[in-house]
Design a protein around this motif. Structure first.
Motif, mmCIF file in Angstrom:
data_model
loop_
_atom_site.group_PDB
_atom_site.id
_atom_site.type_symbol
_atom_site.label_atom_id
_atom_site.label_comp_id
_atom_site.label_asym_id
_atom_site.label_seq_id
_atom_site.Cartn_x
_atom_site.Cartn_y
_atom_site.Cartn_z
ATOM 1 N N HIS A 143 0.673 -1.236 -0.054
ATOM 2 C CA HIS A 143 -0.072 0.045 0.037
ATOM 3 C C HIS A 143 0.984 1.253 0.028
ATOM 4 C CE1 HIS A 143 -3.130 2.846 1.405
ATOM 5 N NE2 HIS A 143 -3.760 2.297 1.009
ATOM 6 N N ARG A 144 1.970 0.839 0.852
ATOM 7 C CA ARG A 144 2.733 2.421 0.983
ATOM 8 C C ARG A 144 3.729 2.692 -0.555
ATOM 9 N NH1 ARG A 144 8.106 2.751 0.716
ATOM 10 N NH2 ARG A 144 8.518 0.561 0.852
ATOM 11 N N ILE A 145 3.750 1.523 -1.187
ATOM 12 C CA ILE A 145 4.629 1.770 -2.366
ATOM 13 C C ILE A 145 3.420 2.370 -3.442
ATOM 14 C CG2 ILE A 145 5.556 0.367 -4.546
ATOM 15 C CD1 ILE A 145 6.784 -1.452 -2.478
ATOM 16 N N SER A 146 2.173 1.773 -3.558
ATOM 17 C CA SER A 146 1.339 2.312 -4.343
ATOM 18 C C SER A 146 0.705 3.731 -4.175
ATOM 19 C CB SER A 146 -0.060 1.334 -4.113
ATOM 20 O OG SER A 146 0.313 0.033 -4.478
ATOM 21 N N ASP A 147 0.914 3.858 -3.000
ATOM 22 C CA ASP A 147 0.584 5.582 -2.750
ATOM 23 C C ASP A 147 1.616 6.410 -3.177
ATOM 24 O OD1 ASP A 147 -1.838 5.018 -1.404
ATOM 25 O OD2 ASP A 147 -1.073 5.121 0.639
ATOM 26 N N ALA A 148 3.049 5.939 -2.876
ATOM 27 C CA ALA A 148 4.053 6.864 -3.501
ATOM 28 C C ALA A 148 3.899 7.029 -5.066
ATOM 29 C CB ALA A 148 5.132 6.280 -3.145
ATOM 30 N N ILE A 149 3.684 5.973 -5.885
ATOM 31 C CA ILE A 149 3.806 5.738 -7.117
ATOM 32 C C ILE A 149 2.259 6.855 -7.613
ATOM 33 C CG2 ILE A 149 3.040 4.507 -9.186
ATOM 34 C CD1 ILE A 149 4.707 2.364 -7.951
ATOM 35 N N GLU A 150 1.008 6.682 -6.755
ATOM 36 C CA GLU A 150 -0.112 7.350 -7.209
ATOM 37 C C GLU A 150 0.439 8.958 -6.905
ATOM 38 O OE1 GLU A 150 -4.866 8.050 -5.689
ATOM 39 O OE2 GLU A 150 -3.378 6.507 -4.846
ATOM 40 N N ALA A 151 1.041 9.334 -5.987
ATOM 41 C CA ALA A 151 1.404 10.661 -5.840
ATOM 42 C C ALA A 151 2.133 11.317 -6.802
ATOM 43 C CB ALA A 151 1.936 10.682 -4.412
ATOM 44 N N GLU A 152 3.064 10.510 -7.420
ATOM 45 C CA GLU A 152 3.962 10.965 -8.750
ATOM 46 C C GLU A 152 2.754 11.091 -9.947
ATOM 47 O OE1 GLU A 152 7.951 9.367 -9.415
ATOM 48 O OE2 GLU A 152 7.784 8.295 -7.507
ATOM 49 N N ILE A 153 2.082 9.952 -9.962
ATOM 50 C CA ILE A 153 1.327 10.203 -11.170
ATOM 51 C C ILE A 153 0.431 11.473 -11.153
ATOM 52 C CG2 ILE A 153 -0.715 9.024 -12.413
ATOM 53 C CD1 ILE A 153 0.525 6.360 -11.704
ATOM 54 N N LEU A 154 -0.121 11.747 -9.879
ATOM 55 C CA LEU A 154 -0.985 12.676 -9.940
ATOM 56 C C LEU A 154 -0.288 14.101 -10.007
ATOM 57 C CD1 LEU A 154 -3.207 11.857 -6.793
ATOM 58 C CD2 LEU A 154 -3.908 12.106 -9.097
ATOM 59 N N ALA A 155 1.194 14.251 -9.770
ATOM 60 C CA ALA A 155 1.832 15.390 -10.107
ATOM 61 C C ALA A 155 1.977 15.636 -11.607
ATOM 62 C CB ALA A 155 3.156 15.222 -9.568
ATOM 63 N N LEU A 156 1.722 14.496 -12.294
ATOM 64 C CA LEU A 156 1.849 14.821 -13.800
ATOM 65 C C LEU A 156 0.474 15.003 -14.289
ATOM 66 C CD1 LEU A 156 3.946 11.837 -14.777
ATOM 67 C CD2 LEU A 156 4.638 14.296 -14.718
ATOM 68 N N PHE A 157 -0.620 14.395 -13.730
ATOM 69 C CA PHE A 157 -2.014 14.704 -14.053
ATOM 70 C C PHE A 157 -2.868 15.007 -13.081
ATOM 71 C CE2 PHE A 157 0.077 11.368 -16.609
ATOM 72 C CZ PHE A 157 -0.100 11.547 -18.004
ATOM 73 N N PRO A 158 -2.730 16.377 -12.488
ATOM 74 C CA PRO A 158 -3.756 16.772 -11.409
ATOM 75 C C PRO A 158 -5.148 16.601 -11.699
ATOM 76 C CG PRO A 158 -2.038 18.495 -12.191
ATOM 77 C CD PRO A 158 -2.187 17.444 -13.210
ATOM 78 N N GLY A 159 -5.833 16.094 -10.492
ATOM 79 C CA GLY A 159 -7.041 15.796 -10.668
ATOM 80 C C GLY A 159 -7.592 14.474 -11.211
ATOM 81 N N ALA A 160 -6.575 13.673 -11.471
ATOM 82 C CA ALA A 160 -6.841 12.515 -12.101
ATOM 83 C C ALA A 160 -7.501 11.400 -11.071
ATOM 84 C CB ALA A 160 -5.546 11.830 -13.010
#
Length: 311
Positions: free
Chosen positions: A272-289
């Protein structure tokens, strides 16, 4: 497969403001041009100027439709529409395309009739002045719309911009018609230029239909965007890979989901921790996704059938 233009990282609230401003600017410009072109057409009687007037009338109607569509598309998700209202933009685009096609066919009929019975254009100077002002206003609007499109990826604003981009060509064509058709031996230039305007309008309608259908059929994001997502995942030191990446765009919101391959020995908390970290990086590229990540044990077999992981 090529897709929509690459997504730009912009705050969702800022996207909404930019989209609203673009639609209001479009309506204002269209109304000003309608008044000016109507007056010029009444003075000159030019069918090419009539074509440009009809085009501006449709631009105004389309801009009003966009205004309503953007307002609806920006409405937050609710109990009945859990994925939001973004597809209202695509529906508005199809409506615009139908209106544009109808106007183009009307112009073809009018121009053909004038081509069979040509007559020179009188008092062309007011028409030339109006078309010059029209080019300046339209050019400024298109530049602003392009800025908004780069920041938001809005289909509605993009469709509206196509109208006005084609207007730059049609306005120049009308100026040519007014210059030539004052001579009796070149009276045919007026309806001929009107036919050129009709062809440009039909091309714009087709471009809008293609973009709207891509939206409604949930076409994948651009290849460049999908590559950026994959790079984010693979760059994380604790991931083993990803599969079944799926993306789509609805209004100004991207939807991203994939299966994340991880070490099968780690705990659920670590996964879960790893997934959250990756999700945060993706949201930095695609805000509001909206990002959905399913964790899979690496090397456990994907069991893919029909494009979906089983189990």
């Amino acid at each position: 497969m090529s897709g929509p233009a690459a997504f730009v990282a912009t705050d969702p609230a800022m996207k909404a403001r930019l989209m609203r401003r673009a639609t209001w600017a479009s309506v204002a410009v269209a109304l000003v041009l309608i008044g000016a072109k109507l007056a010029a057409w009444l003075v000159t009687g030019s069918v090419a100027l009539l074509a440009s007037l009809v085009d501006s009338l449709l631009d105004a109607l389309a801009s009003l439709v966009n205004l309503l569509a953007v307002r609806q598309a920006l409405a937050p998700a609710d109990a009945e529409h859990r994925f939001g209202h973004g597809k209202a933009e695509a529906l508005a685009g199809l409506g615009q395309a139908a209106l544009i096609t109808g106007s183009a066919l009307f112009l073809v009929v009018e121009a053909t009739d004038r081509l069979l019975s040509p007559r020179p254009v009188d008092h062309s100077l007011p028409g030339l002045a109006v078309m010059a002002v029209s080019i300046l206003l339209t050019g400024g609007l298109v530049l602003y719309q392009r800025h908004v499109i780069r920041q938001t990826g809005s289909l509605a604003v993009s469709a509206d911009s196509l109208h006005y981009l084609s207007d730059l060509l049609t306005n120049a064509t009308v100026i040519l018609a007014l210059l030539l058709a004052t001579r009796p031996d070149l009276a045919w230039a007026d309806p001929a230029c009107a036919l050129v305007v009709a062809a440009v309008i039909l091309k714009s309608a087709w471009d809008i239909v293609r973009g709207a259908l891509d939206h409604l059929m949930d076409r994948e994001l651009a290849d460049a965007d999908r590559d950026r997502i994959a790079q984010v995942v693979r760059a994380h030191p604790e991931t083993r890979g990803l599969h079944d990446l799926r993306t789509r765009q609805s209004g100004n919101q991207a939807f991203i989901q994939f299966h994340l391959e991880l070490d099968p020995q780690i705990s659920l908390r670590e996964a879960h921790r790893i997934s959250d970290a990756i999700e945060a990086e993706i949201l930095a590229l695609f805000p509001g996704a909206e990002v959905i990540i399913h964790q899979d044990p690496a090397g456990g077999g994907t069991g893919v059938e029909g494009g979906r992981r089983q189990g």
